[in-house]
Design a protein around this motif. Sequence first.
Motif, PDB file in Angstrom:
ATOM      1  N   PRO A 120      -3.829  -6.301  -1.662  1.00  0.00           N
ATOM      2  CA  PRO A 120      -2.465  -5.917  -1.281  1.00  0.00           C
ATOM      3  C   PRO A 120      -2.359  -4.455  -0.840  1.00  0.00           C
ATOM      4  O   PRO A 120      -1.652  -4.154   0.132  1.00  0.00           O
ATOM      5  N   ALA A 121      -3.059  -3.566  -1.536  1.00  0.00           N
ATOM      6  CA  ALA A 121      -3.029  -2.154  -1.151  1.00  0.00           C
ATOM      7  C   ALA A 121      -3.673  -1.961   0.215  1.00  0.00           C
ATOM      8  O   ALA A 121      -3.162  -1.211   1.062  1.00  0.00           O
ATOM      9  N   ALA A 122      -4.790  -2.625   0.436  1.00  0.00           N
ATOM     10  CA  ALA A 122      -5.467  -2.505   1.725  1.00  0.00           C
ATOM     11  C   ALA A 122      -4.569  -3.014   2.849  1.00  0.00           C
ATOM     12  O   ALA A 122      -4.477  -2.386   3.915  1.00  0.00           O
ATOM     13  N   GLY A 123      -3.888  -4.134   2.619  1.00  0.00           N
ATOM     14  CA  GLY A 123      -3.002  -4.669   3.642  1.00  0.00           C
ATOM     15  C   GLY A 123      -1.829  -3.765   3.930  1.00  0.00           C
ATOM     16  O   GLY A 123      -1.444  -3.565   5.090  1.00  0.00           O
ATOM     17  N   LEU A 124      -1.234  -3.204   2.872  1.00  0.00           N
ATOM     18  CA  LEU A 124      -0.079  -2.319   3.049  1.00  0.00           C
ATOM     19  C   LEU A 124      -0.453  -1.075   3.841  1.00  0.00           C
ATOM     20  O   LEU A 124       0.235  -0.706   4.807  1.00  0.00           O
ATOM     21  N   LEU A 125      -1.531  -0.414   3.469  1.00  0.00           N
ATOM     22  CA  LEU A 125      -1.887   0.825   4.151  1.00  0.00           C
ATOM     23  C   LEU A 125      -2.380   0.575   5.568  1.00  0.00           C
ATOM     24  O   LEU A 125      -2.126   1.387   6.469  1.00  0.00           O
ATOM     25  N   ALA A 126      -3.062  -0.537   5.787  1.00  0.00           N
ATOM     26  CA  ALA A 126      -3.468  -0.871   7.158  1.00  0.00           C
ATOM     27  C   ALA A 126      -2.246  -1.060   8.034  1.00  0.00           C
ATOM     28  O   ALA A 126      -2.210  -0.622   9.196  1.00  0.00           O
ATOM     29  N   ALA A 127      -1.203  -1.685   7.485  1.00  0.00           N
ATOM     30  CA  ALA A 127       0.023  -1.908   8.262  1.00  0.00           C
ATOM     31  C   ALA A 127       0.698  -0.586   8.606  1.00  0.00           C
ATOM     32  O   ALA A 127       1.163  -0.395   9.737  1.00  0.00           O
ATOM     33  N   THR A 128       0.760   0.338   7.666  1.00  0.00           N
ATOM     34  CA  THR A 128       1.385   1.631   7.965  1.00  0.00           C
ATOM     35  C   THR A 128       0.593   2.383   9.027  1.00  0.00           C
ATOM     36  O   THR A 128       1.179   3.065   9.875  1.00  0.00           O
ATOM     37  N   ARG A 129      -0.712   2.241   8.996  1.00  0.00           N
ATOM     38  CA  ARG A 129      -1.557   2.944   9.976  1.00  0.00           C
ATOM     39  C   ARG A 129      -1.395   2.336  11.361  1.00  0.00           C
ATOM     40  O   ARG A 129      -1.253   3.064  12.353  1.00  0.00           O
ATOM     41  N   HIS A 130      -1.386   1.033  11.440  1.00  0.00           N
ATOM     42  CA  HIS A 130      -1.261   0.379  12.744  1.00  0.00           C
ATOM     43  C   HIS A 130       0.104   0.638  13.372  1.00  0.00           C
ATOM     44  O   HIS A 130       0.224   0.767  14.593  1.00  0.00           O
ATOM     45  N   ARG A 131       1.155   0.720  12.537  1.00  0.00           N
ATOM     46  CA  ARG A 131       2.504   0.969  13.053  1.00  0.00           C
ATOM     47  C   ARG A 131       2.787   2.448  13.251  1.00  0.00           C
ATOM     48  O   ARG A 131       3.809   2.800  13.841  1.00  0.00           O
ATOM     49  N   GLY A 132       1.921   3.303  12.761  1.00  0.00           N
ATOM     50  CA  GLY A 132       2.191   4.739  12.827  1.00  0.00           C
ATOM     51  C   GLY A 132       3.333   5.159  11.924  1.00  0.00           C
ATOM     52  O   GLY A 132       4.045   6.128  12.218  1.00  0.00           O
ATOM     53  N   SER A 133       3.504   4.467  10.802  1.00  0.00           N
ATOM     54  CA  SER A 133       4.564   4.796   9.828  1.00  0.00           C
ATOM     55  C   SER A 133       4.023   5.852   8.869  1.00  0.00           C
ATOM     56  O   SER A 133       3.716   5.570   7.699  1.00  0.00           O
ATOM     57  N   TRP A 134       3.931   7.072   9.384  1.00  0.00           N
ATOM     58  CA  TRP A 134       3.193   8.094   8.653  1.00  0.00           C
ATOM     59  C   TRP A 134       3.901   8.563   7.386  1.00  0.00           C
ATOM     60  O   TRP A 134       3.243   8.890   6.392  1.00  0.00           O
ATOM     61  N   GLU A 135       5.231   8.620   7.395  1.00  0.00           N
ATOM     62  CA  GLU A 135       5.935   9.065   6.190  1.00  0.00           C
ATOM     63  C   GLU A 135       5.757   8.035   5.070  1.00  0.00           C
ATOM     64  O   GLU A 135       5.499   8.407   3.914  1.00  0.00           O
ATOM     65  N   HIS A 136       5.902   6.763   5.401  1.00  0.00           N
ATOM     66  CA  HIS A 136       5.680   5.725   4.395  1.00  0.00           C
ATOM     67  C   HIS A 136       4.229   5.751   3.929  1.00  0.00           C
ATOM     68  O   HIS A 136       3.945   5.638   2.722  1.00  0.00           O
ATOM     69  N   ARG A 137       3.311   5.880   4.850  1.00  0.00           N
ATOM     70  CA  ARG A 137       1.890   5.903   4.502  1.00  0.00           C
ATOM     71  C   ARG A 137       1.589   7.041   3.535  1.00  0.00           C
ATOM     72  O   ARG A 137       0.887   6.856   2.527  1.00  0.00           O
ATOM     73  N   ASP A 138       2.121   8.209   3.828  1.00  0.00           N
ATOM     74  CA  ASP A 138       1.865   9.369   2.978  1.00  0.00           C
ATOM     75  C   ASP A 138       2.360   9.112   1.551  1.00  0.00           C
ATOM     76  O   ASP A 138       1.658   9.369   0.568  1.00  0.00           O
ATOM     77  N   ARG A 139       3.580   8.601   1.438  1.00  0.00           N
ATOM     78  CA  ARG A 139       4.148   8.352   0.117  1.00  0.00           C
ATOM     79  C   ARG A 139       3.342   7.297  -0.638  1.00  0.00           C
ATOM     80  O   ARG A 139       3.045   7.453  -1.834  1.00  0.00           O
ATOM     81  N   TYR A 140       2.943   6.222   0.047  1.00  0.00           N
ATOM     82  CA  TYR A 140       2.184   5.173  -0.625  1.00  0.00           C
ATOM     83  C   TYR A 140       0.800   5.661  -1.046  1.00  0.00           C
ATOM     84  O   TYR A 140       0.308   5.297  -2.123  1.00  0.00           O
ATOM     85  N   VAL A 141       0.175   6.463  -0.219  1.00  0.00           N
ATOM     86  CA  VAL A 141      -1.147   6.992  -0.571  1.00  0.00           C
ATOM     87  C   VAL A 141      -1.059   7.823  -1.846  1.00  0.00           C
ATOM     88  O   VAL A 141      -1.900   7.690  -2.755  1.00  0.00           O
ATOM     89  N   ARG A 142      -0.063   8.667  -1.945  1.00  0.00           N
ATOM     90  CA  ARG A 142       0.091   9.497  -3.148  1.00  0.00           C
ATOM     91  C   ARG A 142       0.299   8.617  -4.379  1.00  0.00           C
ATOM     92  O   ARG A 142      -0.320   8.848  -5.430  1.00  0.00           O
ATOM     93  N   GLN A 143       1.195   7.639  -4.260  1.00  0.00           N
ATOM     94  CA  GLN A 143       1.505   6.816  -5.425  1.00  0.00           C
ATOM     95  C   GLN A 143       0.323   5.935  -5.827  1.00  0.00           C
ATOM     96  O   GLN A 143       0.069   5.745  -7.016  1.00  0.00           O
ATOM     97  N   LEU A 144      -0.394   5.415  -4.852  1.00  0.00           N
ATOM     98  CA  LEU A 144      -1.571   4.610  -5.171  1.00  0.00           C
ATOM     99  C   LEU A 144      -2.664   5.459  -5.813  1.00  0.00           C
ATOM    100  O   LEU A 144      -3.356   5.007  -6.734  1.00  0.00           O
ATOM    101  N   ALA A 145      -2.819   6.689  -5.351  1.00  0.00           N
ATOM    102  CA  ALA A 145      -3.832   7.563  -5.936  1.00  0.00           C
ATOM    103  C   ALA A 145      -3.491   7.916  -7.379  1.00  0.00           C
ATOM    104  O   ALA A 145      -4.372   7.978  -8.243  1.00  0.00           O
ATOM    105  N   VAL A 146      -2.211   8.150  -7.652  1.00  0.00           N
ATOM    106  CA  VAL A 146      -1.792   8.407  -9.034  1.00  0.00           C
ATOM    107  C   VAL A 146      -2.086   7.191  -9.908  1.00  0.00           C
ATOM    108  O   VAL A 146      -2.599   7.313 -11.029  1.00  0.00           O
ATOM    109  N   PHE A 147      -1.772   5.998  -9.401  1.00  0.00           N
ATOM    110  CA  PHE A 147      -2.031   4.777 -10.149  1.00  0.00           C
ATOM    111  C   PHE A 147      -3.519   4.605 -10.406  1.00  0.00           C
ATOM    112  O   PHE A 147      -3.934   4.171 -11.495  1.00  0.00           O
TER     113      PHE A 147
END
Length: 349
Positions: A60-87
Amino acid sequence: MVDTMALLHTFTRASRVREKLGAARPGVLVLPADAEVLLDAPDEVLGPVLVGAAAGDPAPAAGLLAATRHRGSWEHRDRYVRQLAVFARSRPEWLDTWRVHDPHSPDGLLVDAQRAVHRAWDSPARAELLREVSPSITAAARADHRDPVPWRLALDHARGARAGHRYFQELWEAAVRRAPHHYGCHVAALRYLSSSWHGAHLECFDFADQAAQDAPDGSLTQALPLRAAFGYLTDGGGAEVPRERLDAAADRALALSARLPAAHPRPAGLRNLLAYVLLRLERRPEALEQLRLTGPYATSTPWDREAEDPLGRFLEVRRGLHEEAAAGPAAASRHPRSERGRRARSGDH
């Protein structure tokens, strides 16, 4: 151990609170009960991803971040990367599995690099450990040349490693080539300016104001002056910033907040920070309104600046402001001034 059922309960409870607030009569101040308030809660997209990660599944994490990258949703990607790294710091199995099975994934590389920076940042040997992390950040940046998020991470890394101004400028130029108005990169640059030139708050405001003016409507970068105001109000020195600049920063953030959905975790960071700054500026009714709009979503920043229990501090502030509002203007005028709440003036900060 993370309880996946507890995670699911958190998401469904937050949904019920949003429905309750949405059903409130216009003009009636409704605040979630203390027991319903969540600290640093994920949004409805990240929540199920964390449930999967807690069960050891990185898909699920791989799918979510791949989607943000393909869409260029950089603000969402940044926030998710931080939260996933904390987890991943407390539950690393899913990320370690991901890295083994897909070592060249731009998304896995990025979360792993963010986790490494988090680990190094908390160490007394921060600068030395951060230098060891550099290859991980470089690999994440090379994995997808369009992505500005590894460059935000590089900017944070440069601040922690006490990199020189020329090197930081090169990183900054590379970041803004990829995303000229990316909020995370601008926050990283503002923090670097603040830490490198301690007390240079007017210069930080100049940078933040220019970035906000250039940012498109609705961009989080319009809230950058609020970050500068927060830095000034929580610093112990430096030249005095005119009160009108602090108010203008708050006003700009208020306008942005008004355009964002109420009782939703994504704008919670902005609204918690805005409520804190408004409180410090003695704009107490507006601070309470931001706490109403944030609904059940408290964030560690900025309340951890004042207490070891940020959720407790959030609830304490909210309770006090609500009691003042219920008692009327006369009670607010009798409210004792404190270091936390009084108007910023020369010598206060």
